[in-house]
Design an enzyme around this catalytic site. Structure first.
Site, short mmCIF file in Angstrom:
data_model
loop_
_atom_site.label_atom_id
_atom_site.label_comp_id
_atom_site.label_asym_id
_atom_site.label_seq_id
_atom_site.Cartn_x
_atom_site.Cartn_y
_atom_site.Cartn_z
N LYS A 16 0.84 -1.21 0.00
CA LYS A 16 0.00 0.00 0.00
C LYS A 16 0.87 1.26 0.00
O LYS A 16 0.63 2.17 -0.77
CB LYS A 16 -0.92 0.02 1.23
N ARG A 92 -9.71 0.87 8.82
CA ARG A 92 -9.23 -0.48 9.11
C ARG A 92 -10.27 -1.30 9.86
O ARG A 92 -10.04 -2.47 10.14
CB ARG A 92 -8.02 -0.33 10.01
N ARG A 131 11.76 -6.53 5.08
CA ARG A 131 11.79 -5.06 5.21
C ARG A 131 12.38 -4.61 6.54
O ARG A 131 13.03 -3.57 6.63
CB ARG A 131 10.34 -4.56 5.10
N ARG A 133 11.02 -3.33 9.44
CA ARG A 133 10.57 -2.15 10.18
C ARG A 133 10.52 -2.56 11.64
O ARG A 133 10.46 -3.75 11.94
CB ARG A 133 9.19 -1.74 9.65
N ARG A 144 -0.90 -8.81 13.51
CA ARG A 144 -1.47 -7.84 12.57
C ARG A 144 -2.26 -8.57 11.48
O ARG A 144 -3.33 -8.11 11.09
CB ARG A 144 -0.35 -7.00 11.93
#
Ligand code: AP5
Ligand code: MG
Length: 189
Positions: A16, A92, A131, A133, A144
């Site tokens: 996204k 969300r 990634r 993060r 999540r």
């Protein structure tokens, strides 16, 4: 041409944020990422940041009340009415979608499209692990993705019932995915 107002949905790690930058460069809209707003509040050590950081690290969701307030405040800035907006990470939950409908209604604005980036769980999990993060620990990723299924996936029906949903295959190169998104936006213009 009237300002474009769009939402981008999809699992965590579906791309996204990556695609939002390209979409807003192409269409001149403002990228509003609630995740980026929260990370910036955490970095600045604001009260919101202090509240949010624990929740984010655990892969939980910040409360609807807080998120709806943040987004309503952001919509009060004139850049969105002038240039349009791409909402990334909001709504969300169904409660947030209802709040968005109220915010837009009060401004006599409407949404053009809700883009749903479709990427399987195994692929998004690998992308997030690559990634690195801060909130991309295996446990937080699992949490999540679980919350996505229970809280966010119902929004696909919510947007379909308003004839706004376009599902896009999010697997492929960034260029390929962007071309599919751009075609979907073009088809609704
Ligand atoms: P948020 O920042 O929104 O995180 P997220 O939902 O986990 O989504 P991501 O940003 O991880 O995924 P993305 O789809 O943007 O993918 P990306 O482009 O990075 O939210 C963080 C936290 O804030 C939440 O957990 C929650 O606590 C809180 N929060 C935020 N909004 C909230 C709300 N409304 N209500 C309640 N709480 C809220 O891509 C992922 C990786 O894949 C990157 O490394 C990228 O380079 C790579 N990639 C992208 N496209 C491709 C491709 N085509 N091929 C290969 N790799 C690709
Ligand atoms: Mg993101």
């Amino acid at each position: 041409m009237s300002a474009l107002r769009m939402v981008i949905l999809g699992r965590q790690g579906s791309g996204k944020g990556t695609q939002s930058l390209r979409i807003c460069e192409a269409h001149g809209c403002i990228h509003v990422s609630t995740g980026d707003m929260l990370r910036s509040a955490v970095a600045q050590g604001t009260e919101l940041g202090l509240q949010a950081s624990k929740i984010m690290d655990a892969g939980g969701l910040v409360s609807d009340e807080i998120m709806n307030g943040i987004v309503a405040e952001r919509f009060s800035h004139s850049d969105i009415s002038e240039h349009g907006v791409l909402l990334d990470g909001f709504p969300r939950t169904v409660d947030q979608a209802n709040a968005l409908e109220r915010i837009l209604g009060s401004l006599s604005q409407d949404l053009r499209i809700a883009l749903n980036l479709d990427v399987p769980i195994e692929i998004v999990t690998q992308r997030m692990l690559d990634r690195r993060r801060e909130d991309d620990t295996p446990e937080a990723i699992r949490r999540r993705l679980e919350l996505y299924e229970t809280q966010t996936a119902p929004l696909l029906d919510w947007f379909t019932s308003r004839d706004l949903l376009s599902t896009i295959d999010g697997v492929g190169t960034e260029d390929e995915v962007f071309a599919r998104i751009d075609a979907a936006i073009g088809a609704r213009s």
